[in-house]
Scaffold this motif. Sequence first.
Motif, PDB file in Angstrom:
ATOM      1  N   GLU A 156       0.754  -1.183   0.067  1.00 30.44           N
ATOM      2  CA  GLU A 156      -0.043   0.050   0.118  1.00 30.44           C
ATOM      3  C   GLU A 156       0.935   1.332   0.051  1.00 30.44           C
ATOM      4  OE1 GLU A 156      -3.137   0.114  -0.619  1.00 30.44           O
ATOM      5  OE2 GLU A 156      -2.955  -1.967  -0.806  1.00 30.44           O
ATOM      6  N   TRP A 157       1.866   1.172   0.754  1.00 27.29           N
ATOM      7  CA  TRP A 157       2.910   2.274   0.978  1.00 27.29           C
ATOM      8  C   TRP A 157       3.519   2.654  -0.419  1.00 27.29           C
ATOM      9  CZ3 TRP A 157       6.140   5.125   4.674  1.00 27.29           C
ATOM     10  CH2 TRP A 157       7.352   5.465   4.050  1.00 27.29           C
ATOM     11  N   ALA A 158       3.796   1.679  -1.277  1.00 30.08           N
ATOM     12  CA  ALA A 158       4.413   1.654  -2.666  1.00 30.08           C
ATOM     13  C   ALA A 158       3.380   2.375  -3.640  1.00 30.08           C
ATOM     14  CB  ALA A 158       4.779   0.317  -3.234  1.00 30.08           C
ATOM     15  N   VAL A 159       1.974   1.782  -3.520  1.00 28.21           N
ATOM     16  CA  VAL A 159       1.113   2.371  -4.343  1.00 28.21           C
ATOM     17  C   VAL A 159       0.784   3.833  -3.963  1.00 28.21           C
ATOM     18  CG1 VAL A 159      -1.526   2.240  -4.845  1.00 28.21           C
ATOM     19  CG2 VAL A 159      -0.011   0.036  -4.501  1.00 28.21           C
ATOM     20  N   GLU A 160       1.008   4.257  -2.851  1.00 32.31           N
ATOM     21  CA  GLU A 160       0.760   5.597  -2.518  1.00 32.31           C
ATOM     22  C   GLU A 160       1.760   6.683  -3.026  1.00 32.31           C
ATOM     23  OE1 GLU A 160      -0.045   6.538   1.584  1.00 32.31           O
ATOM     24  OE2 GLU A 160      -1.807   5.165   1.727  1.00 32.31           O
ATOM     25  N   LYS A 161       3.099   5.755  -2.860  1.00 32.88           N
ATOM     26  CA  LYS A 161       3.908   6.771  -3.394  1.00 32.88           C
ATOM     27  C   LYS A 161       4.416   6.717  -4.883  1.00 32.88           C
ATOM     28  CE  LYS A 161       6.125   7.189   0.746  1.00 32.88           C
ATOM     29  NZ  LYS A 161       5.938   8.499   1.640  1.00 32.88           N
ATOM     30  N   VAL A 162       3.778   5.815  -5.304  1.00 34.87           N
ATOM     31  CA  VAL A 162       3.764   5.844  -6.821  1.00 34.87           C
ATOM     32  C   VAL A 162       2.848   6.770  -7.256  1.00 34.87           C
ATOM     33  CG1 VAL A 162       3.438   4.515  -8.963  1.00 34.87           C
ATOM     34  CG2 VAL A 162       4.953   3.566  -7.211  1.00 34.87           C
ATOM     35  N   ALA A 163       1.582   6.735  -6.752  1.00 31.34           N
ATOM     36  CA  ALA A 163       0.695   7.713  -7.175  1.00 31.34           C
ATOM     37  C   ALA A 163       1.065   9.154  -6.892  1.00 31.34           C
ATOM     38  CB  ALA A 163      -0.595   7.383  -6.398  1.00 31.34           C
ATOM     39  N   THR A 164       1.871   9.464  -5.746  1.00 33.28           N
ATOM     40  CA  THR A 164       2.241  10.729  -5.696  1.00 33.28           C
ATOM     41  C   THR A 164       3.529  11.308  -6.693  1.00 33.28           C
ATOM     42  OG1 THR A 164       1.915  10.327  -3.120  1.00 33.28           O
ATOM     43  CG2 THR A 164       3.372  12.340  -3.850  1.00 33.28           C
ATOM     44  N   PHE A 165       4.111  10.335  -6.713  1.00 29.28           N
ATOM     45  CA  PHE A 165       5.173  10.498  -7.875  1.00 29.28           C
ATOM     46  C   PHE A 165       4.583  10.834  -9.310  1.00 29.28           C
ATOM     47  CE2 PHE A 165       8.219   8.666 -11.089  1.00 29.28           C
ATOM     48  CZ  PHE A 165       9.146   9.787 -10.830  1.00 29.28           C
ATOM     49  N   GLY A 166       3.585  10.099  -9.669  1.00 31.23           N
ATOM     50  CA  GLY A 166       2.910  10.468 -10.904  1.00 31.23           C
ATOM     51  C   GLY A 166       3.324  10.161 -12.150  1.00 31.23           C
ATOM     52  N   LYS A 167       4.174   9.770 -12.434  1.00 29.79           N
ATOM     53  CA  LYS A 167       5.133   9.809 -13.838  1.00 29.79           C
ATOM     54  C   LYS A 167       5.200   8.385 -14.214  1.00 29.79           C
ATOM     55  CE  LYS A 167       8.590  12.917 -13.068  1.00 29.79           C
ATOM     56  NZ  LYS A 167      10.197  13.517 -13.290  1.00 29.79           N
ATOM     57  N   PHE A 168       4.846   7.204 -13.608  1.00 31.32           N
ATOM     58  CA  PHE A 168       4.424   5.986 -14.044  1.00 31.32           C
ATOM     59  C   PHE A 168       3.244   5.751 -14.511  1.00 31.32           C
ATOM     60  CE2 PHE A 168       8.361   5.151 -11.531  1.00 31.32           C
ATOM     61  CZ  PHE A 168       9.241   4.747 -12.615  1.00 31.32           C
ATOM     62  N   GLU A 169       3.159   4.642 -15.452  1.00 28.14           N
ATOM     63  CA  GLU A 169       1.745   4.147 -15.967  1.00 28.14           C
ATOM     64  C   GLU A 169       1.673   2.634 -15.009  1.00 28.14           C
ATOM     65  OE1 GLU A 169      -0.500   2.809 -19.709  1.00 28.14           O
ATOM     66  OE2 GLU A 169       0.889   4.071 -20.065  1.00 28.14           O
ATOM     67  N   ARG A 170       0.795   2.557 -14.451  1.00 26.46           N
ATOM     68  CA  ARG A 170       0.576   0.946 -14.008  1.00 26.46           C
ATOM     69  C   ARG A 170      -0.099   0.179 -14.909  1.00 26.46           C
ATOM     70  NH1 ARG A 170      -2.059  -0.854  -8.152  1.00 26.46           N
ATOM     71  NH2 ARG A 170      -1.689  -3.067  -8.499  1.00 26.46           N
ATOM     72  N   LEU A 171       0.766  -1.028 -15.207  1.00 26.59           N
ATOM     73  CA  LEU A 171       0.166  -2.052 -16.221  1.00 26.59           C
ATOM     74  C   LEU A 171      -0.463  -3.061 -15.433  1.00 26.59           C
ATOM     75  CD1 LEU A 171       3.397  -1.891 -18.722  1.00 26.59           C
ATOM     76  CD2 LEU A 171       0.980  -0.560 -18.817  1.00 26.59           C
ATOM     77  N   ASP A 172      -1.256  -3.846 -15.972  1.00 32.44           N
ATOM     78  CA  ASP A 172      -1.831  -5.036 -15.465  1.00 32.44           C
ATOM     79  C   ASP A 172      -0.357  -6.193 -15.635  1.00 32.44           C
ATOM     80  OD1 ASP A 172      -4.083  -4.392 -15.339  1.00 32.44           O
ATOM     81  OD2 ASP A 172      -5.089  -5.334 -17.104  1.00 32.44           O
ATOM     82  N   TRP A 173      -0.679  -6.944 -14.676  1.00 34.19           N
ATOM     83  CA  TRP A 173       0.455  -7.980 -14.313  1.00 34.19           C
ATOM     84  C   TRP A 173       0.131  -9.345 -14.049  1.00 34.19           C
ATOM     85  CZ3 TRP A 173       5.400  -7.402 -10.978  1.00 34.19           C
ATOM     86  CH2 TRP A 173       6.252  -8.270 -11.098  1.00 34.19           C
ATOM     87  N   PRO A 174      -0.786 -10.165 -14.944  1.00 40.05           N
ATOM     88  CA  PRO A 174      -1.248 -11.357 -14.834  1.00 40.05           C
ATOM     89  C   PRO A 174      -0.010 -12.139 -14.736  1.00 40.05           C
ATOM     90  CG  PRO A 174      -1.658 -10.649 -16.970  1.00 40.05           C
ATOM     91  CD  PRO A 174      -1.108  -9.402 -16.214  1.00 40.05           C
ATOM     92  N   GLU A 175      -0.346 -13.443 -14.038  1.00 39.48           N
ATOM     93  CA  GLU A 175       1.016 -14.293 -13.701  1.00 39.48           C
ATOM     94  C   GLU A 175       1.596 -14.879 -14.959  1.00 39.48           C
ATOM     95  OE1 GLU A 175       1.315 -17.663 -11.021  1.00 39.48           O
ATOM     96  OE2 GLU A 175       0.824 -16.421  -9.592  1.00 39.48           O
ATOM     97  N   ASP A 176       0.830 -14.847 -15.910  1.00 43.31           N
ATOM     98  CA  ASP A 176       1.212 -15.532 -17.493  1.00 43.31           C
ATOM     99  C   ASP A 176       1.584 -14.559 -18.381  1.00 43.31           C
ATOM    100  OD1 ASP A 176      -1.209 -14.565 -18.000  1.00 43.31           O
ATOM    101  OD2 ASP A 176      -2.137 -16.391 -18.757  1.00 43.31           O
ATOM    102  N   ALA A 177       1.868 -13.182 -17.992  1.00 42.13           N
ATOM    103  CA  ALA A 177       1.910 -12.311 -18.792  1.00 42.13           C
ATOM    104  C   ALA A 177       3.208 -12.397 -19.494  1.00 42.13           C
ATOM    105  CB  ALA A 177       2.259 -10.799 -18.151  1.00 42.13           C
ATOM    106  N   PHE A 178       4.541 -13.025 -18.921  1.00 50.07           N
ATOM    107  CA  PHE A 178       5.468 -13.134 -19.379  1.00 50.07           C
ATOM    108  C   PHE A 178       6.501 -14.131 -18.662  1.00 50.07           C
ATOM    109  CE2 PHE A 178       5.595  -8.708 -18.067  1.00 50.07           C
ATOM    110  CZ  PHE A 178       6.120  -8.693 -16.920  1.00 50.07           C
TER     111      PHE A 178
END
Length: 205
Positions: A156-178
């Motif tokens: 949760e901490w990481a999600v909040e910090k990333v939202a505050t940072f604001g420059k990354f786009e969050r992608l889906d990450w299903p287990e079989d993605a790669f």
Amino acid sequence: MEDTRPARVPEQLEFVPPDYFRRLEGHEIVREGRPLEIDLGCGDGKFLLEMAEHYPERDFLGVERLLGRVRKVCKKAAKRKLENLHVLRLESRYTAEWLLPLESVSRLHLLCPDPWPKFRHHRRRLIQQEFLQAVWEVLEPGGEFLFKTDHPEYFEWAVEKVATFGKFERLDWPEDAFFYPKTDFQLLWESQGKTLQGLRLLKAK
Ligand SMILES: C[S@@+](CC[C@H](N)C(=O)[O-])C[C@H]1O[C@@H](n2cnc3c(N)ncnc32)[C@H](O)[C@@H]1O
């Protein structure tokens, strides 16, 4: 077919920067035209070794502060005759903020880092604004930062910090993605019934 290449010398697999007090140039760390992946806090290296074996066309650098672990990973990589894996004995934050070449990293992995659960230790967590900025700067456009933790509160901490940072786009990450092998700590946590959560973050082109 039998692999007749001579085994590598483990010491040659340790990456020693020519100078610890300046940023590396791309060519000092990666072979021309090859994507570079970094595993911060690579531990005993299971993930790193399997990735290097699976993607021979990519170069991998593990970063680890404990000498014994660095030596262990280099020894295993030499035995497996891996030519695309090196290990740097250094602190992760310093490496990201001061050493890695800018816009040079294809994927940066931070897997099961210490969650520093006590409130008074939260400032020791790697994921902070300065660290996110450093990761963003060393990633090439289209590069990804991948993070996994077994610790719900750190997630949760990481999600909040990333939202505050604001420059990354969050992608889906299903287990079989790669192809993405489990780390030593992931296996340990899962054997104790814990589940991991992950963030896959894109630096847009
Ligand atoms: C919990 S283990 C996880 C290892 C591996 N990523 C895994 O998932 O199996 C954390 C690793 O990161 C290393 N480490 C912790 N903090 C570090 C730092 N600031 N710089 C470099 N390595 C660090 C530790 O020595 C340890 O090997």
